[in-house]
Design a protein around this motif. Structure first.
Motif, PDB file in Angstrom:
ATOM      1  N   GLN A   1       0.805  -1.221   0.000  1.00 46.97           N
ATOM      2  CA  GLN A   1       0.000   0.000   0.000  1.00 46.97           C
ATOM      3  C   GLN A   1       0.842   1.277   0.000  1.00 46.97           C
ATOM      4  N   HIS A   2       2.000   1.264   0.677  1.00 46.28           N
ATOM      5  CA  HIS A   2       2.819   2.476   0.735  1.00 46.28           C
ATOM      6  C   HIS A   2       3.627   2.704  -0.546  1.00 46.28           C
ATOM      7  N   PHE A   3       3.658   1.712  -1.439  1.00 49.17           N
ATOM      8  CA  PHE A   3       4.404   1.814  -2.698  1.00 49.17           C
ATOM      9  C   PHE A   3       3.522   2.505  -3.733  1.00 49.17           C
ATOM     10  N   VAL A   4       3.868   3.735  -4.119  1.00 51.60           N
ATOM     11  CA  VAL A   4       3.046   4.542  -5.001  1.00 51.60           C
ATOM     12  C   VAL A   4       3.221   4.127  -6.461  1.00 51.60           C
ATOM     13  N   GLY A   5       4.450   3.842  -6.867  1.00 53.95           N
ATOM     14  CA  GLY A   5       4.717   3.453  -8.244  1.00 53.95           C
ATOM     15  C   GLY A   5       6.163   3.707  -8.606  1.00 53.95           C
TER      16      GLY A   5
ATOM     17  N   PRO B   1      11.714   3.717  -7.550  1.00 55.39           N
ATOM     18  CA  PRO B   1      10.515   3.477  -6.742  1.00 55.39           C
ATOM     19  C   PRO B   1      10.125   4.724  -5.953  1.00 55.39           C
ATOM     20  N   VAL B   2       8.806   4.958  -5.863  1.00 57.95           N
ATOM     21  CA  VAL B   2       8.284   6.105  -5.111  1.00 57.95           C
ATOM     22  C   VAL B   2       7.378   5.560  -4.006  1.00 57.95           C
ATOM     23  N   ILE B   3       7.638   6.024  -2.802  1.00 61.46           N
ATOM     24  CA  ILE B   3       6.972   5.535  -1.595  1.00 61.46           C
ATOM     25  C   ILE B   3       6.195   6.680  -0.944  1.00 61.46           C
ATOM     26  N   ASP B   4       5.000   6.395  -0.455  1.00 62.45           N
ATOM     27  CA  ASP B   4       4.257   7.354   0.367  1.00 62.45           C
ATOM     28  C   ASP B   4       4.807   7.209   1.780  1.00 62.45           C
TER      29      ASP B   4
END
Length: 142
Positions: free
Chosen positions: A40-44, A54-57
């Motif tokens: 869920q925390h992995f945005v894209g 990788p982009v993480i919330d």
């Protein structure tokens, strides 16, 4: 802790900073490639000059309340120990010096669970210094 420059930023209900030496740049949120079945925390994935980053919330990762994203939402691109990722944050408050003489409460945050190096009062309230190495190692296992 010696004096060091840090990037200050915020998540809902939490003020943070990270050593400037771990920050590559700050970008506005842009088109990302979604990754099916990602946590869920992995945005894209962000296409940065042909490299998939990788982009993480960070808020979701730290179990903070959700906040709305928009095209101006900042992404802090950071790198340490060969790991690189973007962290979506609510706002960026600029670069400031963290004085080694500030009253710190290291024992509150330095355990096996907390992803922080220290917490200190910068005169406006408490600021948590993110343990960038630990967070990236957790988010991007080798």
């Amino acid at each position: 802790m010696p004096n060091l420059l840090a990037l200050y930023f915020a998540l809902p209900g939490l003020r943070l900073c990270m050593p400037l030496g771990h920050v590559t740049k700050v970008l506005a949120l842009m088109a990302l490639q979604e990754v099916p079945s990602a946590p869920q925390h992995f945005v894209g994935l962000l296409n940065l000059g042909g490299e998939a980053v990788p982009v993480i919330d960070l808020g979701r990762h730290l179990q903070r309340p959700a906040f709305a994203w928009h095209t101006d939402t900042p992404v802090v691109l950071c790198e340490t120990n060969g790991r690189r990722c973007g962290l979506v944050v609510e706002s960026v408050d600029g670069v400031r010096l963290v004085s080694g003489r500030r009253r710190r409460v290291d024992e509150v945050v330095r355990d096996t669970q907390a992803p922080f190096v220290t917490v200190f009062d910068n005169g406006d309230g408490l600021v948590f210094m993110l343990d960038t190495e630990a967070v990236l190692a957790d988010l991007l296992p080798a």
